[in-house]
Write an enzyme that holds these catalytic residues in place. Structure first.
Site, PDB file in Angstrom:
ATOM      1  N   GLU A  75       0.787  -1.284   0.207  1.00  8.60           N
ATOM      2  CA  GLU A  75       0.130  -0.056  -0.115  1.00  8.60           C
ATOM      3  C   GLU A  75       0.931   1.156   0.062  1.00  8.60           C
ATOM      4  O   GLU A  75       0.664   2.123  -0.792  1.00  8.60           O
ATOM      5  CB  GLU A  75      -0.924  -0.056   1.482  1.00  8.60           C
ATOM      6  CG  GLU A  75      -2.088  -0.928   1.272  1.00  8.60           C
ATOM      7  CD  GLU A  75      -2.695  -0.839   2.663  1.00  8.60           C
ATOM      8  OE1 GLU A  75      -2.759   0.265   3.380  1.00  8.60           O
ATOM      9  OE2 GLU A  75      -3.308  -2.204   2.879  1.00  8.60           O
ATOM     10  N   ASP A 128      -7.391   0.783  -0.118  1.00 11.77           N
ATOM     11  CA  ASP A 128      -5.926   0.336   0.103  1.00 11.77           C
ATOM     12  C   ASP A 128      -5.670  -1.053  -0.710  1.00 11.77           C
ATOM     13  O   ASP A 128      -4.397  -0.965  -1.150  1.00 11.77           O
ATOM     14  CB  ASP A 128      -5.734  -0.151   1.659  1.00 11.77           C
ATOM     15  CG  ASP A 128      -6.108   1.211   2.770  1.00 11.77           C
ATOM     16  OD1 ASP A 128      -5.842   2.371   2.105  1.00 11.77           O
ATOM     17  OD2 ASP A 128      -6.143   0.974   3.859  1.00 11.77           O
ATOM     18  N   GLU A 139      -4.296   0.307  -4.114  1.00 13.39           N
ATOM     19  CA  GLU A 139      -2.830   0.835  -3.996  1.00 13.39           C
ATOM     20  C   GLU A 139      -2.051  -0.511  -3.864  1.00 13.39           C
ATOM     21  O   GLU A 139      -0.770  -0.291  -4.413  1.00 13.39           O
ATOM     22  CB  GLU A 139      -2.756   1.742  -2.774  1.00 13.39           C
ATOM     23  CG  GLU A 139      -3.442   2.910  -2.767  1.00 13.39           C
ATOM     24  CD  GLU A 139      -3.383   3.742  -1.675  1.00 13.39           C
ATOM     25  OE1 GLU A 139      -3.470   5.185  -1.793  1.00 13.39           O
ATOM     26  OE2 GLU A 139      -2.941   3.321  -0.686  1.00 13.39           O
ATOM     27  N   ASP A 152       0.837   3.992  -3.158  1.00 18.55           N
ATOM     28  CA  ASP A 152       0.248   5.301  -2.990  1.00 18.55           C
ATOM     29  C   ASP A 152       1.275   6.309  -3.502  1.00 18.55           C
ATOM     30  O   ASP A 152       0.832   7.082  -4.233  1.00 18.55           O
ATOM     31  CB  ASP A 152       0.269   5.540  -1.320  1.00 18.55           C
ATOM     32  CG  ASP A 152      -0.252   6.846  -0.991  1.00 18.55           C
ATOM     33  OD1 ASP A 152      -1.291   7.197  -1.442  1.00 18.55           O
ATOM     34  OD2 ASP A 152       0.574   7.815  -0.656  1.00 18.55           O
TER      35      ASP A 152
END
Length: 207
Positions: free
Chosen positions: A42, A115, A118, A46
């Site tokens: 994650e 999440d 990502e 991101d």
């Protein structure tokens, strides 16, 4: 469901399927089974997501000012936007969740689904590089970027209402949440706006 079906949905076939499995493992599942969760993926995803969208906006919306580009990016690199992507691509059918999260409707929680997008982005990048991950991100966020670019200079609803109500002088405007219902992951709120102490309008929304 088979991960091959998921690969078809996202438009990418993994050379290392373990990366994809890791990306779909929530912390609750990892703790129960003694395996790695998708938290580190994650983190990487991101950063990749922000870079790819920034690059796309910079190259395709050169008339936007720096602050406007930031607002457009923020509107698509956010939980709500990624939750929509996850819902559209049926991420919930392939997530590995622990018993506690399954019992609490974890497969419908926006934060968990966002999440996981990502994490999958990071897994895709590690498996195949920047080209396939860029294609995945832009294919799924291009429409949102376009919509955001058109409204970035528009005033928000509260500002527009306030300006209209203050045309003939100062007024007192109040916004209140008058009720809420539903579980934490799917709450409904009812709000009202008052003008000089009198209710002007009411509305409701799910968040």
């Amino acid at each position: 469901m088979e991960l091959k079906e998921f690969e078809q949905t996202i438009g990418y076939s993994f050379k290392n399927i373990e990366l994809l499995k890791n990306a779909l493992r929530h912390t609750s599942y990892a703790n129960e089974h003694g395996v790695n969760s998708n938290e580190k993926l994650e983190f990487l995803g991101d950063a990749i997501l922000e870079f790819v969208t920034s690059d796309y906006i910079y190259k395709n919306y050169f008339k936007l000012k720096e602050g406007e580009m930031t607002k457009v990016r923020a509107s698509v690199v956010c939980e709500e936007s990624l939750f929509k992507v996850a819902s559209m691509l049926n991420f919930s059918d392939f997530l590995y969740l622990g018993r506690s999260e399954l019992a609490n409707n974890g497969k419908t929680r926006p934060a968990i689904l966002a999440d996981s997008v990502e994490a999958v982005i990071a897994a895709m990048y590690l498996d195949g590089g920047i080209e396939p991950v860029t294609k995945f991100i832009i294919n799924n966020l291009k429409e949102g970027i376009e919509l955001a670019s058109k409204s970035v200079g528009m005033k928000d609803h509260k500002t527009v209402l306030q300006e209209k109500l203050q045309v003939h002088g100062e007024v007192h405007i109040e916004y209140e949440i008058i009720s809420e219902s539903g579980p934490d992951h799917n709450k409904s709120f009812e709000a009202q706006v008052k003008l000089n102490g009198k209710v002007l309008a009411k509305g409701s929304r799910k968040i």
